[in-house]
Scaffold this motif. Structure first.
Motif, PDB file in Angstrom:
ATOM      1  N   PHE A 143     -40.853 -22.291  63.964  1.00 55.91           N
ATOM      2  CA  PHE A 143     -40.220 -21.380  64.924  1.00 55.91           C
ATOM      3  C   PHE A 143     -38.874 -21.930  65.382  1.00 55.91           C
ATOM      4  CE2 PHE A 143     -39.570 -20.607  69.514  1.00 55.91           C
ATOM      5  CZ  PHE A 143     -39.273 -19.245  69.457  1.00 55.91           C
ATOM      6  N   GLY A 144     -38.830 -23.236  65.700  1.00 53.39           N
ATOM      7  CA  GLY A 144     -37.571 -23.847  66.121  1.00 53.39           C
ATOM      8  C   GLY A 144     -36.523 -23.788  65.028  1.00 53.39           C
ATOM      9  N   ILE A 145     -36.949 -24.001  63.784  1.00 55.80           N
ATOM     10  CA  ILE A 145     -36.019 -23.923  62.655  1.00 55.80           C
ATOM     11  C   ILE A 145     -35.507 -22.495  62.485  1.00 55.80           C
ATOM     12  CG2 ILE A 145     -35.893 -24.101  60.132  1.00 55.80           C
ATOM     13  CD1 ILE A 145     -37.823 -26.518  60.371  1.00 55.80           C
ATOM     14  N   GLY A 162     -38.880 -17.201  60.573  1.00 55.81           N
ATOM     15  CA  GLY A 162     -39.450 -16.469  61.696  1.00 55.81           C
ATOM     16  C   GLY A 162     -40.718 -15.731  61.306  1.00 55.81           C
ATOM     17  N   SER A 163     -40.728 -15.146  60.108  1.00 56.37           N
ATOM     18  CA  SER A 163     -41.919 -14.436  59.628  1.00 56.37           C
ATOM     19  C   SER A 163     -43.077 -15.399  59.430  1.00 56.37           C
ATOM     20  CB  SER A 163     -41.608 -13.711  58.320  1.00 56.37           C
ATOM     21  OG  SER A 163     -40.610 -12.720  58.508  1.00 56.37           O
ATOM     22  N   MET A 164     -42.775 -16.584  58.898  1.00 52.86           N
ATOM     23  CA  MET A 164     -43.821 -17.600  58.723  1.00 52.86           C
ATOM     24  C   MET A 164     -44.403 -18.030  60.065  1.00 52.86           C
ATOM     25  SD  MET A 164     -42.077 -20.021  55.788  1.00 52.86           S
ATOM     26  CE  MET A 164     -43.336 -21.292  55.994  1.00 52.86           C
ATOM     27  N   GLU A 179     -45.668 -15.777  70.159  1.00 49.23           N
ATOM     28  CA  GLU A 179     -45.745 -14.656  69.209  1.00 49.23           C
ATOM     29  C   GLU A 179     -44.604 -13.681  69.450  1.00 49.23           C
ATOM     30  OE1 GLU A 179     -48.718 -10.932  68.150  1.00 49.23           O
ATOM     31  OE2 GLU A 179     -49.589 -12.767  68.978  1.00 49.23           O
ATOM     32  N   GLN A 180     -44.353 -13.356  70.717  1.00 50.83           N
ATOM     33  CA  GLN A 180     -43.271 -12.423  71.040  1.00 50.83           C
ATOM     34  C   GLN A 180     -41.913 -13.004  70.682  1.00 50.83           C
ATOM     35  OE1 GLN A 180     -41.053 -13.069  73.991  1.00 50.83           O
ATOM     36  NE2 GLN A 180     -39.799 -11.480  73.023  1.00 50.83           N
ATOM     37  N   ALA A 181     -41.717 -14.292  70.945  1.00 50.74           N
ATOM     38  CA  ALA A 181     -40.431 -14.920  70.649  1.00 50.74           C
ATOM     39  C   ALA A 181     -40.156 -14.940  69.146  1.00 50.74           C
ATOM     40  CB  ALA A 181     -40.393 -16.330  71.219  1.00 50.74           C
ATOM     41  N   ALA A 182     -41.197 -15.216  68.348  1.00 54.63           N
ATOM     42  CA  ALA A 182     -41.039 -15.196  66.895  1.00 54.63           C
ATOM     43  C   ALA A 182     -40.769 -13.780  66.412  1.00 54.63           C
ATOM     44  CB  ALA A 182     -42.287 -15.760  66.223  1.00 54.63           C
ATOM     45  N   LEU A 183     -41.441 -12.810  67.011  1.00 55.51           N
ATOM     46  CA  LEU A 183     -41.189 -11.407  66.668  1.00 55.51           C
ATOM     47  C   LEU A 183     -39.735 -11.037  66.929  1.00 55.51           C
ATOM     48  CD1 LEU A 183     -42.222  -8.517  65.954  1.00 55.51           C
ATOM     49  CD2 LEU A 183     -42.722  -8.236  68.395  1.00 55.51           C
ATOM     50  N   ASP A 184     -39.188 -11.502  68.034  1.00 55.17           N
ATOM     51  CA  ASP A 184     -37.803 -11.186  68.368  1.00 55.17           C
ATOM     52  C   ASP A 184     -36.834 -11.775  67.343  1.00 55.17           C
ATOM     53  OD1 ASP A 184     -35.919  -9.981  70.302  1.00 55.17           O
ATOM     54  OD2 ASP A 184     -35.247 -12.035  70.561  1.00 55.17           O
ATOM     55  N   ILE A 185     -37.114 -12.990  66.870  1.00 52.44           N
ATOM     56  CA  ILE A 185     -36.263 -13.594  65.839  1.00 52.44           C
ATOM     57  C   ILE A 185     -36.292 -12.745  64.569  1.00 52.44           C
ATOM     58  CG2 ILE A 185     -36.107 -15.544  64.229  1.00 52.44           C
ATOM     59  CD1 ILE A 185     -36.883 -17.364  66.542  1.00 52.44           C
ATOM     60  N   VAL A 186     -37.490 -12.288  64.192  1.00 53.12           N
ATOM     61  CA  VAL A 186     -37.632 -11.461  62.994  1.00 53.12           C
ATOM     62  C   VAL A 186     -36.858 -10.148  63.147  1.00 53.12           C
ATOM     63  CG1 VAL A 186     -39.287 -10.102  61.640  1.00 53.12           C
ATOM     64  CG2 VAL A 186     -39.827 -12.463  62.286  1.00 53.12           C
ATOM     65  N   VAL A 187     -37.013  -9.521  64.301  1.00 53.86           N
ATOM     66  CA  VAL A 187     -36.344  -8.235  64.530  1.00 53.86           C
ATOM     67  C   VAL A 187     -34.828  -8.415  64.543  1.00 53.86           C
ATOM     68  CG1 VAL A 187     -35.999  -6.368  66.207  1.00 53.86           C
ATOM     69  CG2 VAL A 187     -38.311  -7.228  65.726  1.00 53.86           C
TER      70      VAL A 187
END
Length: 269
Positions: A143-145, A162-164, A179-187
């Motif tokens: 996530f940090g990467i 981000g998807s991973m 989960e929400q923060a990773a979703l935001d990166i993907v979006v």
């Protein structure tokens, strides 16, 4: 526990209680609360553990302090704390804490705009997490990467990482905030890559899943991601609808700043 340990004059118990208090304040700050209490408790815990010559305790307090300093937008102080924690973790042979320290360095380097150094820290944390078989720390590091790639405009790499991270957070039942923060990166990555319809689908599905799980704050934040995806698609009416729903959720949570941000972002009053 803190009051009782002080009343009993038990300094080791007091140091442990201060560490737990710092953890609690940091968790509250991650949910939108003030960060000052976490900073104070972590600093006090570090000082007391140092006075007791408890290196493991100092290391743990430094990791908490680094997180609190990042949250309070003091990246250089956070970098110093994380580097000190890494030195102690290496001395003690504590691989798990080494991974956490490298994660702290990643976040601090990123906040300082040092993209390449941030990635190197992320890679170091990832190697350790994989060697330990620690899936939670592995997901946090990925996530940090992903965040680093997104900030640096490497949108394809951000989308992949981000998807991973998102998949691992969902599979492990990690906190909805991550989960929400990773979703935001993907979006955000999908929008930047002009894959706006896919961004809307991802954001809509993610927000719905969080809402079904009863995670109202995470849902409200995911709705803001959906709002931005709708804006990118040119569907301003849908964007306003998402923003207004997010604002209602923030209002019910008593988060006035979140409510105002959602209304401004959605073009509301």
């Amino acid at each position: 526990a803190l009051a009782a340990s002080r009343a009993a004059g038990d300094r080791r118990a007091e140091a442990a209680a201060l560490t737990r208090l710092a953890e609690a304040h940091l968790a509250a700050a991650e949910a939108g609360g003030p960060i000052a209490a976490a900073l104070s408790a972590a600093a006090d815990a570090k000082a007391l553990h140092a006075a007791l010559q408890d290196e493991a305790g100092v290391m743990g307090a430094l990791l908490l302090l680094a997180s609190a300093q990042t949250k309070s937008r003091a990246p250089q102080a956070s970098l110093n704390s994380a580097a000190s924690a890494l030195e102690l973790a290496s001395k003690l042979g504590d691989k798990a804490s080494q991974a956490k320290a490298w994660q702290g360095i990643l976040g601090a380097r990123l906040a300082l705009g040092q993209y390449e150094d941030a990635l190197k820290a992320g890679e170091a944390a990832l190697v350790i997490s994989i060697s330990l078989g620690d899936e939670a720390e592995k997901a946090q590091t990925i996530f940090g990467i992903a965040k680093a790639h997104g900030i640096n405009g490497q949108h394809s790499k951000a989308l992949k990482a981000g998807s991973m991270a998102l998949e691992q957070f969902r599979a492990s039942g990690t906190s909805a905030r991550f989960e929400q923060a990773a979703l935001d990166i993907v979006v955000q990555a999908l929008v930047a890559l002009e894959r706006t319809d896919e961004a809307v689908r991802q954001a809509s599905s993610g927000a719905a899943a969080l809402e079904r799980a009863g995670e109202r704050r995470a849902t409200a934040l995911a709705l803001l991601s959906l709002m931005r995806a709708h804006v990118a698609c040119g569907d301003l009416q849908a964007a306003i609808g998402s923003a207004e729903k997010a604002a209602r959720m923030f209002r019910e949570l008593g988060d006035r700043a979140g409510e105002a941000g959602a209304l401004v972002g959605g073009g509301g009053p």
